[in-house]
Design a protein around this motif. Structure first.
Motif, short mmCIF file in Angstrom:
data_model
loop_
_atom_site.label_atom_id
_atom_site.label_comp_id
_atom_site.label_asym_id
_atom_site.label_seq_id
_atom_site.Cartn_x
_atom_site.Cartn_y
_atom_site.Cartn_z
N LEU A 280 29.25 105.29 3.31
CA LEU A 280 29.82 106.54 2.32
C LEU A 280 31.08 106.06 1.80
O LEU A 280 31.99 106.75 2.60
N ILE A 281 31.52 106.18 0.55
CA ILE A 281 33.15 106.16 0.85
C ILE A 281 33.28 107.57 0.50
O ILE A 281 33.17 107.65 -1.03
N GLY A 282 34.55 107.71 0.88
CA GLY A 282 35.01 109.52 0.27
C GLY A 282 34.20 110.09 -0.45
O GLY A 282 33.61 111.08 0.64
N PRO A 283 34.27 110.66 -1.84
CA PRO A 283 33.79 111.52 -2.32
C PRO A 283 32.52 111.29 -2.50
O PRO A 283 31.15 111.90 -3.18
N GLU A 284 31.33 110.44 -1.67
CA GLU A 284 30.22 109.79 -1.88
C GLU A 284 29.69 110.82 -0.91
O GLU A 284 28.17 110.96 -0.78
N ASN A 285 30.64 111.53 0.28
CA ASN A 285 29.82 112.33 1.35
C ASN A 285 30.03 114.40 0.74
O ASN A 285 30.37 114.28 -0.40
N VAL A 286 28.67 114.17 1.45
CA VAL A 286 28.61 115.52 0.44
C VAL A 286 29.27 116.63 1.52
O VAL A 286 29.76 117.31 1.19
N ALA A 287 29.58 116.39 2.53
CA ALA A 287 30.34 117.03 3.10
C ALA A 287 31.35 117.01 2.56
O ALA A 287 32.38 116.69 2.48
N GLU A 288 32.15 118.30 2.50
CA GLU A 288 33.73 118.68 2.50
C GLU A 288 34.93 118.13 2.77
O GLU A 288 35.50 117.48 2.11
N GLU A 289 34.21 118.37 3.89
CA GLU A 289 35.68 118.27 5.77
C GLU A 289 35.49 116.18 5.36
O GLU A 289 36.20 116.04 5.39
N LEU A 290 34.63 115.41 4.14
CA LEU A 290 34.63 114.11 4.60
C LEU A 290 34.87 113.30 3.34
O LEU A 290 35.20 112.09 3.00
N LYS A 291 35.09 115.09 2.32
CA LYS A 291 35.67 113.91 0.92
C LYS A 291 36.72 112.82 0.83
O LYS A 291 36.02 112.28 0.08
N ASP A 292 37.76 113.15 1.75
CA ASP A 292 37.73 111.81 1.26
C ASP A 292 38.58 111.35 2.16
O ASP A 292 39.50 110.35 3.25
N SER A 293 37.85 110.66 3.37
CA SER A 293 36.82 110.17 5.06
C SER A 293 35.37 108.78 4.84
O SER A 293 35.19 110.00 3.53
N THR A 299 22.29 101.94 11.73
CA THR A 299 20.52 102.49 12.79
C THR A 299 19.98 101.62 13.54
O THR A 299 20.07 100.50 13.17
N TYR A 300 19.59 101.98 14.77
CA TYR A 300 19.33 101.10 15.04
C TYR A 300 17.85 101.40 15.96
O TYR A 300 17.32 103.33 15.80
N ASP A 301 16.71 101.15 16.62
CA ASP A 301 15.66 101.00 17.17
C ASP A 301 15.35 101.95 18.74
O ASP A 301 15.63 100.83 19.17
N ALA A 302 15.07 102.84 18.94
CA ALA A 302 14.95 103.19 20.02
C ALA A 302 13.34 102.72 20.22
O ALA A 302 13.75 104.27 21.77
N GLY A 303 12.89 102.08 19.71
CA GLY A 303 11.63 102.51 20.00
C GLY A 303 10.45 103.58 20.07
O GLY A 303 10.87 104.94 19.77
N ASP A 304 9.09 103.90 20.12
CA ASP A 304 8.84 104.50 20.13
C ASP A 304 9.32 106.26 18.95
O ASP A 304 9.39 107.33 20.01
N ASN A 305 8.88 105.62 17.79
CA ASN A 305 9.16 106.63 17.42
C ASN A 305 10.64 107.85 17.15
O ASN A 305 10.87 108.61 16.82
N THR A 306 12.13 107.48 18.30
CA THR A 306 13.43 107.34 17.57
C THR A 306 14.10 106.88 17.65
O THR A 306 13.79 105.33 17.75
N LYS A 307 14.69 107.07 16.36
CA LYS A 307 15.63 106.09 15.99
C LYS A 307 16.77 106.90 16.07
O LYS A 307 16.89 107.71 16.04
N GLY A 308 17.82 106.12 15.88
CA GLY A 308 19.18 106.61 16.43
C GLY A 308 20.22 106.07 15.58
O GLY A 308 20.17 105.24 14.48
N MET A 309 21.27 106.44 15.64
CA MET A 309 22.27 106.26 14.01
C MET A 309 23.61 106.25 15.48
O MET A 309 23.93 107.13 15.61
N ILE A 310 24.36 105.50 14.71
CA ILE A 310 25.62 105.28 14.99
C ILE A 310 26.65 105.21 13.89
O ILE A 310 26.37 104.29 12.94
N GLY A 311 27.29 106.31 13.68
CA GLY A 311 28.44 106.60 12.47
C GLY A 311 29.52 106.22 13.37
O GLY A 311 29.61 107.23 14.13
N VAL A 312 30.25 105.78 11.96
CA VAL A 312 32.15 105.97 12.32
C VAL A 312 32.67 106.01 11.64
O VAL A 312 32.45 106.13 9.96
N VAL A 313 33.75 107.05 11.49
CA VAL A 313 34.68 108.26 10.90
C VAL A 313 35.99 107.60 10.41
O VAL A 313 36.27 107.39 11.54
#
Lengths: 360, 360
Positions: A280-293, A299-313
Motif C-alpha cells: 500500500l503506497i502513500g495515499p492508498e492507505n486509508v488511515a490518515e496517519e499512513l497517507k504519506d507512508s 500473509t502467512y498461514d499458522a494452521g487451523d483458522n489462524t492467519k497471520g500478517m506481518i506488516g512493515v511501515v
DNA sequence: GTTGGCACTCTCGTCTTTCGAGTGCTAATA
DNA sequence: TATTAGCACTCGAAAGACGAGAGTGCCAAC
C-alpha cells in the motif's frame, strides 16, 4: 498509455536512486547509472514526459525528480518484478532467517521483532483467528481451595488459569465438572455458551457453590480472546533513522498511531491467500496517519483458522523489492513452521514439535 | 555548605519553572513566581552564587539559569519533599488508577503500558524472580501422540506446553511419569535437574522412548524462564514530545537502547524494599545512553520471591515530583493486587482471585 | 544586605547574498 | 525525426549581516 521500454528503465532508475539517496535525482545521474546510451538531454525530455504522465514530480523547478505514488505503484507492479529474480542472492539470508526461526517461539511479538530486525523498518505482526473452539477441557484439583483450568483449543494452543476459592470444594465435584465441561463445552464457539447451558451444567454437576459459572467465564474469556485479533508493534524507533521522519512531530504522529494498535489494512481488506504480498503506497492507505507512508504486508498461514500478517511501515521511499522479498521469505518460513503442525518432521527429543503458551 | 532558606526556595523555583517551560529561567521570572519579596537584582546575586556552588549553570552568558544534575539531586532529595505532601490532590488520580488496575492483568507489558500512559513518559517494567520451584506437575494425556504438560510454580503461576510425538505413547507410561515428576521434580530449582536425576526417572518410569528427557527439558525451560528477569518497554514514542529529544538522532539512540532491553539500573542496584522510589539523574546513570536522561524507578512486591520494577525515562528536566508520586501510587496498587494473593478479599463468582498465564 | 540603573553580551529570527545543481529551450547534428 | 550540446534561467540551501530583546554583571545609592 503504455510506457516505452526506455521510459520504464528511466523510471526504475529514478526510483532505485531515490530510494538509495533520498534526494531528488537529476538527469545526469540517470544518464550514468542506467546503462542506456544516451545523454542527459535525452533523459531530460523523457523525464519531462514522465512528469506530465504523473509518474514523477519535481519538488520545485530546478530540482531533480521524485517518484509519485503512481510512480511507485508502477515500479512495484511491473518494474520491480524483473529485479526480483535477481534477488536469489538472498538465499543466504534465507538460511540465516531459518536459523532464527528455529530459536523463535510462535508468539506474535517475536515475529514482529524479527521482521523489524530483518527489514530495518518498524514492523507490526497480527493474527486473525476465526471460529476457535475448545477441543479439550481439564480441571486439575490442587487442593480444596485451588484448582487449575486447562483448555486446549482447536488451533492446538493451550491456555490455563489458576483459580482460588474462598470456600472448600469437594474433589468429586471437580471431577464431575471436568467431565461435564469436556462433553458440553467442546466444539462450540464463545457465543454458544449461553446462560442456559451454564445453568444446566450447574444443575447436572450438583454445584451449589457457583463454581460452574466461574469456569464458564474462563471458557468464554479464552474463546473470545483467541478469536480477537492481536497485534504487536516493534522497532518503532527505526523510523527515526529515515530522513523523512527527521521531523519529530511527524515521527511522533506515526509512532503514536502504530503503538496505539492502529491497523495497517482497511478492515475489509483482510489477508487472503497465504504467501500473498500486499503493498500500500502513500495515499492508498486509508488511515490518515499512513497517507504519506507505505506499508508492505505478507500473509502467512499458522494452521487451523489462524492467519497471520506481518506488516512493515516506512516512508513511501521504501526499498520495496528488498522488503517484499524478505517478508515473503519470512512468511514462508513461518507458514512452514507454524502451519502444518501435524507432521513432525524431525527426530525425537527436543526436536519434537511443541506448541503452547509462551512462557512469559 | 548548607543552603540558606532563600537559596533553596530560589533553586526550587528554578527547577519548577524550567521543568514547566523547558527554557532557561531568568531572575525576573523568579522574582515574580517565588513569593519572596525581593527584587530581581537580589535574585541575580543569589543565582550567581548558586551557579558557583554548582547547583545551576547558564547555557551562555546572558541566558537564564538551568539546573545541573547536582541541582536536580538537591531538588529531589530535599526540596521536592515539601511539595510532595501537597500532592494529596492526586487522590482522585489514585482512584482512577485503581479502576484501571482492576481491568489490568498482571502481565508485565500492561503494567508498563499503564505506567507510560499515566506519566506520559516511556516506561519500562521488569520483574526479577529468584529461586522459583515447581509446586506441582501434571501431564494430561490427550491422545497416543499428544499430551499437555502443566506446571504450577511456587509463585503460583501456571505454565503449559503441548507436546506432540511422532510415536505412540502408552497412557500408563504417562501416568507413571506424571507421578514421578510430581515427586521428583517439585521443590527444586532448575540447576538441580541433573542428567542423573533425569536418568533415574527414566529408568523408574520404564521409559524406553526418551519422553522423560523431553519433559525434563520443559521443566528446565520453565524454571529458567521464570528465574530470568523479563522486561517490557512501552510508550517510547512519548519521548518525541519532549523538546530535548527533538534531535532525532538523540531520540533514536535512547529509544534503541530502551527497546534493546537496556536496563535502567546498574546490575548491582537491584530493587530493594518494595515501595521504594529511586531517582537516577543524568550522569548518575551508568549506561552511556542514559547519561543525559533521568530515570525514576518504583519497586513493587508481586508476592513469593517476585519483585517488580516500574521505571520511567525522561529528560533530566523531568517532573520528578509528579512522576514519583504517580509511580509510587501505581506500585502500591500493584503490590496490593498481586502481592498477597492468598487472602481472597471479595465474594465468589468472577470476583475470585485468579492468577495465571495471560491469554496471549 | 538590598535595590535601581545601565552598559554589555549573546542568541534568535529575519533579511540578503551567493552558489550551484538542475532545468527548459534552441539550434545543430546524425 | 530523434538526439545532443550549449546556454540562460530558476530556485532552494547555505552563509553572512543585522537588529531586537532578554538577561546578565556590576556599581552606586539606599
Amino acid at each position: 498509455m503504455v510506457l516505452s521500454e526506455r521510459k520504464k528503465k528511466i523510471l526504475a532508475a529514478v526510483v532505485d536512486e531515490y530510494v538509495r539517496t533520498a534526494e531528488p535525482v537529476g538527469s545526469k545521474a540517470i544518464a550514468q547509472s542506467a546503462g542506456l546510451g544516451c545523454s542527459s538531454a535525452t533523459i531530460r525530455n523523457e523525464l519531462a514526459e514522465l512528469v506530465s504522465l504523473g509518474y514523477l514530480e519535481q519538488p520545485h523547478t530546478s530540482a531533480g525528480r521524485v517518484p509519485t505514488p503512481m510512480g511507485y505503484r508502477m515500479y512495484v507492479n511491473e518494474l520491480m518484478q524483473k529485479q526480483k529474480l535477481s534477488l536469489e542472492e538472498t538465499e543466504e539470508l534465507n538460511r540465516r532467517m531459518n536459523q532464527r526461526l528455529r530459536e523463535l517461539d510462535d508468539t506474535i511479538d517475536s515475529v514482529s521483532r524479527l521482521a523489524s530486525q530483518l527489514t530495518d523498518y518498524p514492523a507490526l505482526a497480527l493474527t486473525t483467528r476465526t471460529a476457535v473452539t475448545i477441543k479439550r477441557f481439564d480441571i486439575i484439583y490442587v487442593d480444596a481451595n485451588t484448582f487449575i483450568l486447562v483448555v486446549m483449543l482447536s488451533d492446538n494452543t493451550v491456555k490455563n488459569k489458576l483459580v482460588r476459592l474462598p470456600v472448600s470444594v469437594d474433589q468429586r465435584l471437580v471431577q464431575r465438572l471436568s467431565a461435564l465441561f469436556n462433553s458440553g463445552f467442546t466444539g462450540i464457539t464463545d457465543d454458544q455458551i449461553t446462560p442456559l447451558l451454564i445453568n444446566s451444567t450447574e444443575r447436572a454437576a450438583d454445584d451449589t457453590m457457583g463454581i460452574t459459572s466461574v469456569i464458564a467465564a474462563f471458557a468464554i474469556e479464552v474463546l473470545s480472546d483467541a478469536g480477537t485479533p492481536t497485534s504487536f508493534v516493534s522497532g518503532e524507533n527505526r523510523l527515526l533513522s529515515q530522513p523523512e521522519f527527521r521531523d519529530p512531530d511527524k515521527a511522533h504522529r506515526l509512532m503514536g498511531y502504530l503503538s496505539g494498535g492502529g491497523y495497517l489494512l482497511p478492515p475489509d481488506q483482510t489477508p487472503t491467500g497465504a504467501g500473498e504480498i500486499k503493498v500500500l503506497i502513500g495515499p492508498e492507505n486509508v488511515a490518515e496517519e499512513l497517507k504519506d507512508s507505505s506499508v508492505v504486508i505478507a500473509t502467512y498461514d499458522a494452521g487451523d483458522n489462524t492467519k497471520g500478517m506481518i506488516g512493515v511501515v516506512g516512508p513511501t521511499r521504501m526499498d520495496y523489492s528488498t522488503v517484499a522479498a524478505k517478508l515473503s521469505i519470512l512468511a514462508a518460513g513461518l507458514s512452514r513452521r507454524l502451519g502444518s503442525g501435524d507432521a513432525p518432521p524431525e527426530g525425537l527429543h527436543n526436536k519434537l514439535i511443541v506448541k503452547g503458551d509462551k512462557h512469559e
